[in-house]
Design a protein around this motif. Structure first.
Motif, mmCIF file in Angstrom:
data_model
loop_
_atom_site.group_PDB
_atom_site.id
_atom_site.type_symbol
_atom_site.label_atom_id
_atom_site.label_comp_id
_atom_site.label_asym_id
_atom_site.label_seq_id
_atom_site.Cartn_x
_atom_site.Cartn_y
_atom_site.Cartn_z
ATOM 1 N N VAL A 37 0.821 -1.211 0.059
ATOM 2 C CA VAL A 37 -0.181 0.043 -0.058
ATOM 3 C C VAL A 37 1.059 1.217 -0.080
ATOM 4 O O VAL A 37 0.706 2.321 -0.684
ATOM 5 N N ILE A 38 1.861 1.216 0.845
ATOM 6 C CA ILE A 38 2.631 2.332 0.910
ATOM 7 C C ILE A 38 3.398 2.602 -0.560
ATOM 8 O O ILE A 38 3.535 3.788 -0.919
ATOM 9 N N ASP A 39 4.062 1.534 -1.053
ATOM 10 C CA ASP A 39 4.883 1.830 -2.158
ATOM 11 C C ASP A 39 4.037 1.990 -3.581
ATOM 12 O O ASP A 39 4.629 2.364 -4.272
ATOM 13 N N GLY A 40 2.741 1.698 -3.257
ATOM 14 C CA GLY A 40 1.875 1.965 -4.541
ATOM 15 C C GLY A 40 0.931 3.197 -4.230
ATOM 16 O O GLY A 40 0.150 3.460 -4.974
ATOM 17 N N HIS A 41 1.315 4.037 -3.355
ATOM 18 C CA HIS A 41 0.716 5.218 -3.237
ATOM 19 C C HIS A 41 1.695 6.381 -3.838
ATOM 20 O O HIS A 41 2.770 6.326 -3.731
ATOM 21 N N SER A 42 0.888 7.370 -4.357
ATOM 22 C CA SER A 42 1.487 8.538 -4.888
ATOM 23 C C SER A 42 0.600 9.963 -4.799
ATOM 24 O O SER A 42 -0.686 9.644 -4.603
ATOM 25 N N ILE A 43 1.336 11.011 -5.026
ATOM 26 C CA ILE A 43 0.606 12.120 -4.647
ATOM 27 C C ILE A 43 0.812 13.182 -5.714
ATOM 28 O O ILE A 43 1.917 13.405 -6.523
ATOM 29 N N ASP A 44 -0.351 13.688 -6.435
ATOM 30 C CA ASP A 44 -0.324 14.774 -7.759
ATOM 31 C C ASP A 44 -1.138 15.939 -7.229
ATOM 32 O O ASP A 44 -2.044 15.751 -6.629
ATOM 33 N N TRP A 45 -0.694 16.779 -7.992
ATOM 34 C CA TRP A 45 -1.495 17.967 -7.983
ATOM 35 C C TRP A 45 -2.641 18.120 -9.159
ATOM 36 O O TRP A 45 -2.082 17.849 -10.071
ATOM 37 N N ASN A 46 -3.884 18.348 -8.705
ATOM 38 C CA ASN A 46 -4.958 18.126 -9.516
ATOM 39 C C ASN A 46 -5.476 19.580 -10.008
ATOM 40 O O ASN A 46 -6.520 19.690 -10.722
ATOM 41 N N GLY A 47 -4.758 20.545 -9.708
ATOM 42 C CA GLY A 47 -5.101 21.939 -10.048
ATOM 43 C C GLY A 47 -5.626 22.818 -8.761
ATOM 44 O O GLY A 47 -5.637 23.696 -8.819
ATOM 45 N N SER A 48 -6.152 21.989 -7.946
ATOM 46 C CA SER A 48 -6.729 22.670 -6.631
ATOM 47 C C SER A 48 -5.986 21.960 -5.288
ATOM 48 O O SER A 48 -5.806 22.820 -4.603
ATOM 49 N N ASN A 49 -5.752 20.630 -5.462
ATOM 50 C CA ASN A 49 -5.391 20.019 -4.047
ATOM 51 C C ASN A 49 -4.046 18.988 -4.602
ATOM 52 O O ASN A 49 -4.242 18.379 -5.672
ATOM 53 N N ASN A 50 -3.416 18.726 -3.501
ATOM 54 C CA ASN A 50 -2.646 17.679 -3.860
ATOM 55 C C ASN A 50 -3.333 16.219 -3.450
ATOM 56 O O ASN A 50 -3.862 16.312 -2.334
ATOM 57 N N VAL A 51 -3.370 15.306 -4.269
ATOM 58 C CA VAL A 51 -4.475 14.285 -4.035
ATOM 59 C C VAL A 51 -3.771 13.075 -4.142
ATOM 60 O O VAL A 51 -2.867 12.769 -4.817
ATOM 61 N N GLY A 52 -4.058 12.062 -3.445
ATOM 62 C CA GLY A 52 -3.418 10.819 -3.196
ATOM 63 C C GLY A 52 -4.013 9.809 -3.807
ATOM 64 O O GLY A 52 -5.235 9.750 -4.294
ATOM 65 N N HIS A 53 -2.987 8.781 -4.848
ATOM 66 C CA HIS A 53 -3.810 7.789 -5.425
ATOM 67 C C HIS A 53 -2.967 6.466 -5.166
ATOM 68 O O HIS A 53 -2.057 6.412 -4.686
ATOM 69 N N LEU A 54 -3.892 5.255 -5.435
ATOM 70 C CA LEU A 54 -3.272 4.091 -5.027
ATOM 71 C C LEU A 54 -3.305 3.126 -6.453
ATOM 72 O O LEU A 54 -4.211 3.345 -7.225
#
Length: 226
Positions: free
Chosen positions: A87-104
């Motif tokens: 779960v930890i290794d498969g998590h990433s964070i991207d900027w969506n134009g409004s917020n930093n959003v996490g993805h799995l």
């Protein structure tokens, strides 16, 4: 797979949910994974219908576990667990134009589902949640009208030690319960004394007796129960 995260806290024994105290509602067992900090928590949380901004946007992962698993089993399971690491290794964070959003990733999402299932499959904790009134309903105490607060404190310590030995979590104030018991005894003795004075002589009660009876009735709203 080598793991690289810290299991910070495991707290699985139920507690009273402050938002549902009137129905003796229990806290929710909640798994929290902070991938950025590589920290894992299993805690008791109130059902307050609130979600932190970080959890709402997926930067922190929260899952309600619909049980109260045995603490030792849950600790052993979450220690050096390859699924948690996935779960930890498969998590990433991207900027969506409004917020930093996490993805799995799909793999990480499947690992998270399996962790939830495995925790729910653990043996339930033996800890029981009791209101003080229910837990002490059948108990007998050496309390008299002149029992001091210090003596009540000794009784309170014994009750709490016994509860811990029985893995019981008590909701309520034990000392307040004991003081109410003492007050009931004091009221009963006052009533008995007043009743003795109220012995009618020639069909009329003395003024002193009436005053004593009025004092007791005003305090308790009537005769104290036996």
């Amino acid at each position: 797979m080598a793991t690289n995260y810290a299991l910070v806290k495991v707290e699985t024994n139920p507690q009273i949910d402050a938002y549902h105290r009137d129905t003796m509602g229990e806290t929710l067992t909640t798994l929290t994974i902070d991938p950025s900090e590589r920290k894992v928590f299993l805690t008791q949380e109130y059902d307050d219908n609130a979600t932190s901004e970080a959890a709402w946007n997926g930067r922190i992962i929260e899952r309600v576990i619909h049980s109260h698993p045995d603490t030792s089993q849950a600790t052993a399971y979450l220690t050096n667990n390859d699924l948690v690491q996935a779960v930890i290794d498969g998590h990433s964070i991207d900027w969506n134009g409004s917020n930093n959003v996490g993805h799995l990733t799909d793999e990480a999402s499947q690992a998270l589902d399996q962790i939830e299932k495995d925790l729910e499959d653990c043996d339930p904790t033996e800890a029981a949640l009791w209101s003080v009134d229910d837990y002490l309903a059948q108990a007998q105490f050496d309390i008299e009208a002149n029992t001091t607060d210090e003596q009540l404190a000794v009784i309170e310590t014994g009750i709490l030690d016994t509860a811990r030995g029985e893995s019981a979590t008590l909701e309520g104030d034990v000392m307040e319960y004991l003081k109410e018991k003492r007050q009931t005894i004091q009221d009963r003795e006052e009533w008995s004394a007043a009743a003795a004075v109220l012995g009618r002589k020639g069909g009329s009660a003395t003024s002193e007796a009436k005053t004593a009876a009025a004092k007791i009735n005003g305090k308790k709203g009537g005769r104290p129960s036996a």
